[in-house]
Each structure stands twice: as structure tokens, then as C-alpha cells.
Write a protein that holds these residues in place. Structure first.
Motif, PDB file in Angstrom:
ATOM      1  N   THR A  14      18.993 -32.671 116.428  1.00 52.68           N
ATOM      2  CA  THR A  14      18.815 -31.969 115.154  1.00 52.68           C
ATOM      3  C   THR A  14      17.446 -31.301 115.087  1.00 52.68           C
ATOM      4  O   THR A  14      17.341 -30.114 114.738  1.00 52.68           O
ATOM      5  N   LYS A  18      17.314 -27.057 115.382  1.00 56.08           N
ATOM      6  CA  LYS A  18      16.843 -26.131 114.340  1.00 56.08           C
ATOM      7  C   LYS A  18      15.832 -25.148 114.922  1.00 56.08           C
ATOM      8  O   LYS A  18      15.870 -23.950 114.626  1.00 56.08           O
ATOM      9  N   CYS A  29      23.864 -25.921 112.761  1.00 57.54           N
ATOM     10  CA  CYS A  29      24.583 -26.940 112.000  1.00 57.54           C
ATOM     11  C   CYS A  29      24.580 -28.248 112.778  1.00 57.54           C
ATOM     12  O   CYS A  29      24.378 -28.267 113.984  1.00 57.54           O
ATOM     13  N   ASP A  30      24.774 -29.313 112.046  1.00 56.62           N
ATOM     14  CA  ASP A  30      24.823 -30.659 112.613  1.00 56.62           C
ATOM     15  C   ASP A  30      26.220 -31.206 112.328  1.00 56.62           C
ATOM     16  O   ASP A  30      26.639 -31.246 111.167  1.00 56.62           O
ATOM     17  N   THR A  31      26.930 -31.610 113.367  1.00 60.48           N
ATOM     18  CA  THR A  31      28.313 -32.071 113.154  1.00 60.48           C
ATOM     19  C   THR A  31      28.379 -33.305 112.261  1.00 60.48           C
ATOM     20  O   THR A  31      29.340 -33.455 111.515  1.00 60.48           O
ATOM     21  N   ASP A  33      26.538 -33.881 109.637  1.00 64.84           N
ATOM     22  CA  ASP A  33      26.498 -33.357 108.261  1.00 64.84           C
ATOM     23  C   ASP A  33      27.841 -32.744 107.875  1.00 64.84           C
ATOM     24  O   ASP A  33      28.317 -32.921 106.750  1.00 64.84           O
ATOM     25  N   LEU A  34      28.456 -32.031 108.819  1.00 67.89           N
ATOM     26  CA  LEU A  34      29.759 -31.417 108.544  1.00 67.89           C
ATOM     27  C   LEU A  34      30.836 -32.480 108.305  1.00 67.89           C
ATOM     28  O   LEU A  34      31.713 -32.317 107.455  1.00 67.89           O
ATOM     29  N   VAL A  66      33.833 -25.322 114.946  1.00 64.69           N
ATOM     30  CA  VAL A  66      32.638 -24.459 115.041  1.00 64.69           C
ATOM     31  C   VAL A  66      32.610 -23.648 116.345  1.00 64.69           C
ATOM     32  O   VAL A  66      31.725 -22.817 116.532  1.00 64.69           O
ATOM     33  N   VAL A  73      24.609 -26.017 117.602  1.00 61.80           N
ATOM     34  CA  VAL A  73      25.316 -27.121 116.960  1.00 61.80           C
ATOM     35  C   VAL A  73      24.809 -28.443 117.529  1.00 61.80           C
ATOM     36  O   VAL A  73      24.961 -28.705 118.725  1.00 61.80           O
TER      37      VAL A  73
END
Length: 166
Positions: A14, A18, A29-31, A33-34, A66, A73
Motif C-alpha cells: 500500500t 501509492k 487501489c487496495d484490494t 479496501d475494495l 480491476v 493495485v
């Protein structure tokens, strides 16, 4: 192109993801979080109420959702252990293994209650899992990055590797 970061819990997916996204001029994106958004519950709650196999199925679906997006990712530590998920990710972009040493990862995860596997495992159990997974990360990735430097240095290595991979 989608850049999928894989590696053990606490390797920095992460944090460096970023930074790498900024360097590559794409989204991030972070899986995990998804998954939390999709399931409307925390990862520890998913593990406790529905079990790890359920979590892994949702994780695989999220990774596949994604594919094809212009993004970096950060995948959960177990995402690329599934050969089908790793294949889908590799076909949609590039899978980058962030290779950090166990002690660094352990230091970052040992007291993290949001990581059910880390919270319920001894240091030796985590070391064994780390060693088993490392072999699979190498097998299921397109690029391997040594995470021995700072997050900025690691992000630069990722950006350089992705540009060459294209």
C-alpha cells in the motif's frame, strides 16, 4: 495497464503502491479496501463470520474486477497465491512481487489486529507461511523488486520495471 503488487503482509504494497501510482501517472487501489467496501464489513469480521475460503473467493473476484484498469493495485498477501487469479492479473497487466525480508514484515504486522492471520499466528507460524508464500509469489509474478530501500526508492524501482515491461 494494471500493475498488481503482491507480497507478504507488511511488505509495503500500500505504501509504495501509492507512490508508484503517482510516478506512473495512474490511479491506486487496495484490494483489501475494495473487499471491505464490497462486503460492508471489516476483514477480521469476514474471517470470523464467513471464513477464510469465503474471503479468498471475494478477493479473487475483486482482483479480476480491476483487471484492465490503469492503476497500481495493492493486493492482499494471499491474492496471488491462487493460480487463476495470478493468471488473470498477469494477462491484464504486470504482477510485481515486492520482496521484503521476514523480520521487516513481522515488525510491521505483529500487533496488527486488522490482519486475522497475523493476529492468530505465532512468529514461527508466520515465518513458515512467509517462506511457503515467497516461492509462490516468485512463481506467480512477472517482476521481482527488492524492498531493501526506502519506500520512494522501491516505488522508483517499480515504475522503472513497469516502463521496461511495457
Amino acid at each position: 495497464m494494471t500493475v498488481f503488487l503482491c507480497g507478504f503482509m507488511g511488505c509495503g504494497k500500500t505504501t509504495v503502491g501509492k507512490l508508484a501510482a503517482k510516478k506512473l501517472g495512474c490511479g491506486f487501489c487496495d484490494t483489501d479496501d475494495l473487499i471491505v467496501d464490497d462486503q460492508k464489513m471489516s476483514i477480521p469480521d469476514i474471517f470470523a463470520q464467513k471464513g477464510e475460503p469465503y474471503f479468498r473467493r471475494v478477493e479473487a473476484d475483486i482482483v479480476k474486477s480491476v483487471c484492465g484498469k490503469a492503476a497500481v493495485v495493492a493486493c492482499g498477501g494471499g491474492a496471488m497465491l491462487n493460480p487463476d487469479t495470478a493468471k488473470a492479473a498477469s494477462e491484464a497487466g504486470v504482477v510485481v512481487f515486492l520482496d521484503a525480508d521476514f523480520e521487516t514484515c513481522y515488525e510491521r504486522i505483529c500487533n496488527d489486529k486488522n490482519r486475522p492471520i497475523a493476529a492468530s499466528s505465532s512468529k514461527e507460524e508466520l515465518r513458515e507461511r512467509f517462506n511457503t508464500r515467497r516461492v509462490l509469489y516468485i512463481e506467480h509474478s512477472d517482476v521481482q523488486i527488492d524492498c531493501g530501500g526506502s519506500p520512494i526508492e522501491t516505488a522508483e524501482k517499480i515504475a522503472d520495471a513497469v516502463k521496461k515491461y511495457r
